[in-house]
Design a protein around this motif. Structure first.
Motif, PDB file in Angstrom:
ATOM      1  N   ARG A  73      54.751 -51.760  40.731  1.00 35.10           N
ATOM      2  CA  ARG A  73      53.744 -50.628  41.004  1.00 35.10           C
ATOM      3  C   ARG A  73      52.622 -51.108  40.361  1.00 35.10           C
ATOM      4  NH1 ARG A  73      57.281 -48.861  43.732  1.00 35.10           N
ATOM      5  NH2 ARG A  73      58.310 -46.758  43.651  1.00 35.10           N
ATOM      6  N   ASP A  74      51.615 -51.995  40.904  1.00 38.80           N
ATOM      7  CA  ASP A  74      50.696 -52.909  40.134  1.00 38.80           C
ATOM      8  C   ASP A  74      49.259 -51.795  39.972  1.00 38.80           C
ATOM      9  OD1 ASP A  74      52.444 -54.977  40.372  1.00 38.80           O
ATOM     10  OD2 ASP A  74      51.144 -56.122  41.760  1.00 38.80           O
ATOM     11  N   GLY A  75      48.557 -52.337  39.059  1.00 39.10           N
ATOM     12  CA  GLY A  75      47.299 -51.594  38.877  1.00 39.10           C
ATOM     13  C   GLY A  75      46.724 -51.955  37.322  1.00 39.10           C
ATOM     14  N   LEU A  76      45.875 -51.643  37.116  1.00 35.61           N
ATOM     15  CA  LEU A  76      45.050 -51.867  35.617  1.00 35.61           C
ATOM     16  C   LEU A  76      45.597 -51.136  34.995  1.00 35.61           C
ATOM     17  CD1 LEU A  76      41.450 -53.012  36.745  1.00 35.61           C
ATOM     18  CD2 LEU A  76      43.272 -54.576  35.972  1.00 35.61           C
ATOM     19  N   VAL A  77      45.904 -50.961  33.694  1.00 31.98           N
ATOM     20  CA  VAL A  77      46.152 -49.990  32.665  1.00 31.98           C
ATOM     21  C   VAL A  77      45.360 -48.886  32.865  1.00 31.98           C
ATOM     22  CG1 VAL A  77      46.671 -49.364  30.089  1.00 31.98           C
ATOM     23  CG2 VAL A  77      47.548 -51.652  31.130  1.00 31.98           C
ATOM     24  N   TYR A  78      44.163 -49.006  32.965  1.00 26.97           N
ATOM     25  CA  TYR A  78      43.131 -47.941  33.087  1.00 26.97           C
ATOM     26  C   TYR A  78      43.469 -46.953  33.997  1.00 26.97           C
ATOM     27  CZ  TYR A  78      38.540 -45.747  33.703  1.00 26.97           C
ATOM     28  OH  TYR A  78      37.463 -44.803  34.070  1.00 26.97           O
ATOM     29  N   SER A  79      43.980 -47.313  35.369  1.00 28.62           N
ATOM     30  CA  SER A  79      44.155 -46.520  36.258  1.00 28.62           C
ATOM     31  C   SER A  79      45.731 -46.445  36.556  1.00 28.62           C
ATOM     32  CB  SER A  79      43.646 -47.262  37.630  1.00 28.62           C
ATOM     33  OG  SER A  79      43.977 -48.418  37.806  1.00 28.62           O
ATOM     34  N   MET A  80      46.636 -47.171  35.737  1.00 25.25           N
ATOM     35  CA  MET A  80      48.069 -46.986  36.048  1.00 25.25           C
ATOM     36  C   MET A  80      48.529 -45.424  35.626  1.00 25.25           C
ATOM     37  SD  MET A  80      50.991 -49.463  34.586  1.00 25.25           S
ATOM     38  CE  MET A  80      50.499 -50.783  35.496  1.00 25.25           C
ATOM     39  N   LYS A  81      49.286 -44.961  36.447  1.00 28.96           N
ATOM     40  CA  LYS A  81      49.918 -43.714  36.348  1.00 28.96           C
ATOM     41  C   LYS A  81      50.987 -43.797  35.183  1.00 28.96           C
ATOM     42  CE  LYS A  81      48.304 -41.186  40.504  1.00 28.96           C
ATOM     43  NZ  LYS A  81      48.561 -42.201  41.608  1.00 28.96           N
ATOM     44  N   GLU A  82      51.446 -42.700  34.666  1.00 28.78           N
ATOM     45  CA  GLU A  82      52.330 -42.706  33.796  1.00 28.78           C
ATOM     46  C   GLU A  82      53.850 -42.924  34.527  1.00 28.78           C
ATOM     47  OE1 GLU A  82      53.269 -39.119  31.761  1.00 28.78           O
ATOM     48  OE2 GLU A  82      55.023 -40.077  30.510  1.00 28.78           O
ATOM     49  N   GLU A  83      53.936 -42.480  35.753  1.00 32.17           N
ATOM     50  CA  GLU A  83      55.274 -42.554  36.530  1.00 32.17           C
ATOM     51  C   GLU A  83      55.136 -43.679  37.257  1.00 32.17           C
ATOM     52  OE1 GLU A  83      52.966 -40.102  37.080  1.00 32.17           O
ATOM     53  OE2 GLU A  83      52.440 -39.512  39.341  1.00 32.17           O
ATOM     54  N   ASP A  84      54.106 -44.768  37.203  1.00 36.76           N
ATOM     55  CA  ASP A  84      54.238 -45.945  37.734  1.00 36.76           C
ATOM     56  C   ASP A  84      55.024 -46.838  36.590  1.00 36.76           C
ATOM     57  OD1 ASP A  84      53.231 -45.307  40.256  1.00 36.76           O
ATOM     58  OD2 ASP A  84      50.978 -46.077  39.701  1.00 36.76           O
ATOM     59  N   PHE A  85      54.480 -46.440  35.455  1.00 34.46           N
ATOM     60  CA  PHE A  85      55.159 -47.276  34.172  1.00 34.46           C
ATOM     61  C   PHE A  85      56.381 -46.818  34.243  1.00 34.46           C
ATOM     62  CE2 PHE A  85      56.056 -48.396  29.877  1.00 34.46           C
ATOM     63  CZ  PHE A  85      55.696 -49.829  29.903  1.00 34.46           C
ATOM     64  N   ASP A  86      56.827 -45.610  34.183  1.00 29.81           N
ATOM     65  CA  ASP A  86      58.415 -45.183  33.934  1.00 29.81           C
ATOM     66  C   ASP A  86      59.230 -45.777  35.270  1.00 29.81           C
ATOM     67  OD1 ASP A  86      57.621 -44.130  31.819  1.00 29.81           O
ATOM     68  OD2 ASP A  86      57.587 -41.917  32.621  1.00 29.81           O
ATOM     69  N   ALA A  87      58.705 -45.827  36.475  1.00 25.32           N
ATOM     70  CA  ALA A  87      59.484 -46.164  37.548  1.00 25.32           C
ATOM     71  C   ALA A  87      59.866 -47.766  37.411  1.00 25.32           C
ATOM     72  CB  ALA A  87      58.649 -46.085  38.978  1.00 25.32           C
ATOM     73  N   VAL A  88      58.809 -48.496  37.041  1.00 23.06           N
ATOM     74  CA  VAL A  88      58.943 -49.942  36.919  1.00 23.06           C
ATOM     75  C   VAL A  88      60.268 -50.158  35.959  1.00 23.06           C
ATOM     76  CG1 VAL A  88      57.924 -52.378  36.726  1.00 23.06           C
ATOM     77  CG2 VAL A  88      57.011 -50.872  38.145  1.00 23.06           C
ATOM     78  N   ILE A  89      59.950 -49.635  34.741  1.00 20.86           N
ATOM     79  CA  ILE A  89      60.773 -49.999  33.636  1.00 20.86           C
ATOM     80  C   ILE A  89      62.249 -49.560  33.829  1.00 20.86           C
ATOM     81  CG2 ILE A  89      61.167 -49.397  31.294  1.00 20.86           C
ATOM     82  CD1 ILE A  89      58.822 -51.041  31.411  1.00 20.86           C
ATOM     83  N   ASN A  90      62.290 -48.261  34.537  1.00 21.75           N
ATOM     84  CA  ASN A  90      63.798 -47.819  34.889  1.00 21.75           C
ATOM     85  C   ASN A  90      64.393 -48.552  35.961  1.00 21.75           C
ATOM     86  OD1 ASN A  90      63.607 -45.573  33.183  1.00 21.75           O
ATOM     87  ND2 ASN A  90      62.544 -44.280  34.689  1.00 21.75           N
ATOM     88  N   VAL A  91      63.751 -49.005  36.882  1.00 20.44           N
ATOM     89  CA  VAL A  91      64.293 -49.822  37.683  1.00 20.44           C
ATOM     90  C   VAL A  91      64.559 -51.257  37.229  1.00 20.44           C
ATOM     91  CG1 VAL A  91      64.152 -50.902  40.169  1.00 20.44           C
ATOM     92  CG2 VAL A  91      63.511 -48.629  39.828  1.00 20.44           C
ATOM     93  N   ASN A  92      63.638 -52.079  36.845  1.00 18.73           N
ATOM     94  CA  ASN A  92      63.764 -53.427  36.624  1.00 18.73           C
ATOM     95  C   ASN A  92      64.559 -53.501  35.461  1.00 18.73           C
ATOM     96  OD1 ASN A  92      62.068 -53.364  38.855  1.00 18.73           O
ATOM     97  ND2 ASN A  92      60.347 -54.568  37.620  1.00 18.73           N
ATOM     98  N   LEU A  93      64.296 -52.749  34.228  1.00 21.68           N
ATOM     99  CA  LEU A  93      64.950 -52.937  32.956  1.00 21.68           C
ATOM    100  C   LEU A  93      66.044 -52.180  32.634  1.00 21.68           C
ATOM    101  CD1 LEU A  93      64.848 -54.515  30.323  1.00 21.68           C
ATOM    102  CD2 LEU A  93      63.323 -52.796  29.268  1.00 21.68           C
ATOM    103  N   LYS A  94      65.882 -50.934  32.871  1.00 20.82           N
ATOM    104  CA  LYS A  94      67.098 -50.052  32.642  1.00 20.82           C
ATOM    105  C   LYS A  94      68.198 -50.155  33.746  1.00 20.82           C
ATOM    106  CE  LYS A  94      68.784 -45.359  31.944  1.00 20.82           C
ATOM    107  NZ  LYS A  94      68.682 -44.242  32.566  1.00 20.82           N
ATOM    108  N   GLY A  95      67.783 -50.586  35.103  1.00 22.42           N
ATOM    109  CA  GLY A  95      68.653 -50.795  35.910  1.00 22.42           C
ATOM    110  C   GLY A  95      69.750 -51.863  35.638  1.00 22.42           C
ATOM    111  N   ALA A  96      69.135 -53.146  34.939  1.00 20.15           N
ATOM    112  CA  ALA A  96      69.750 -53.956  34.538  1.00 20.15           C
ATOM    113  C   ALA A  96      70.997 -53.713  33.263  1.00 20.15           C
ATOM    114  CB  ALA A  96      69.218 -55.291  34.119  1.00 20.15           C
ATOM    115  N   PHE A  97      70.218 -52.852  32.364  1.00 19.46           N
ATOM    116  CA  PHE A  97      71.135 -52.382  31.467  1.00 19.46           C
ATOM    117  C   PHE A  97      72.385 -51.472  31.806  1.00 19.46           C
ATOM    118  CE2 PHE A  97      72.285 -48.637  28.998  1.00 19.46           C
ATOM    119  CZ  PHE A  97      72.760 -49.053  27.826  1.00 19.46           C
TER     120      PHE A  97
END
Ligand code: NAI
Length: 244
Positions: A94-118
């Motif tokens: 869910r690419d984008g500069l931090v300036y415009s990145m939505k909180e849900e885009d940060f959370d979604a990527v961490i949840n799938v990519n990192l927490k999914g592996a955990f």
């Protein structure tokens, strides 16, 4: 060489995950194909895998959902036997500069990519420990090694995968379980189809070409096999030299 082993591959219905499932099956592994939504693609892959004379079954599972992952690992263990090779491949951007990145885009990527592996490591852990054997292979990215502007969420998740890999490698080494990561560079899949493949990008890759899903699958096969029994906590780049 992987005859009789059970491999569980997440995000296996297309792209790199599909190539990994095929490569492991070609080498004798039975495969649990974990997919998010593309049921027809997952079922069609299973048919292709069975033609290689291995068992294959598709399971719909959102890797970010702790309970779904628990239920899926239990179902795989019941149907195919306990997992021997876990490949955490599912991932999103869910690419984008931090300036415009939505909180849900940060959370979604961490949840799938990192927490999914955990989640998968957590639920496969007891089975691995009981067998005193197993391989865990996590798909990271050169974005996690180098950092990539416009991908703060993705780079953080993929760097997190490396920390997770090293920590779990230390935890499980005493039980004979090896835990490693593969960090692909620029691989031709749906994930990268909208990225401009100009000479500028190719100019950054010393080998002068983008990678194929099979290039990544070869590294996973190596880490899954007997030849890698003394390798743990390692990160193998498959990037044509991009992150040298
Ligand atoms: P892709 O977009 O073609 O495949 C990703 C797979 O993950 C899809 O099958 C998708 O359905 C699945 N997935 C996504 N969210 C999921 C969820 N919540 N639960 C279950 N499955 C889910 O992408 P590609 O290129 O095959 O990527 C595979 C892995 O390789 C990802 O982890 C990606 O971050 C990583 N990677 C890819 C690179 C590339 O250049 N294509 C470079 C570096 C790493």
């Amino acid at each position: 060489m992987l005859n009789g082993k059970v491999a569980l591959v997440t995000g296996a219905s297309r792209g790199i995950g599909r190539a990994i499932a095929l490569k492991l099956a070609e080498n004798g592994a039975n495969v649990a194909v974990i997919y998010a939504g593309q049921q027809e693609k997952a079922e069609s892959l299973c048919r292709q895998l069975r033609e290689l004379h291995v068992q294959a079954q598709a399971y719909r599972c959102d890797v970010a959902d702790f309970q779904q992952v628990k239920d899926t690992v239990a179902a795989v263990s019941k149907n195919l036997g306990g997992v021997d090779i876990l490949v955490n491949n599912a991932g999103i951007t869910r690419d984008g500069l931090v300036y415009s990145m939505k909180e849900e885009d940060f959370d979604a990527v961490i949840n799938v990519n990192l927490k999914g592996a955990f989640n998968f490591i957590k639920h496969c852990y007891p089975g691995f420990v009981r067998k005193r054997a197993g391989r865990i292979i996590n798909i990271s990215s050169v974005s996690g090694l180098m950092g990539n502007g416009g991908q703060a969420n993705y780079s953080a998740s993929k760097a997190g995968i490396i920390g997770l890999t090293k920590a779990v490698a230390r935890e499980l080494a005493g039980r004979g379980i090896c835990v490693n990561a593969v960090a692909p560079g620029f691989i031709d899949t749906d994930m990268t189809e909208n990225i401009d493949k100009t000479n500028t990008l190719l100019g950054q890759i010393p080998l002068g070409r983008t990678g194929k899903p099979e290039d990544v699958a070869e590294a996973v096969l190596f880490l899954a096999g007997d030849g890698a029994a003394y390798i743990t906590g390692e990160v193998i780049r498959v990037d044509g030299g991009l992150a040298i």
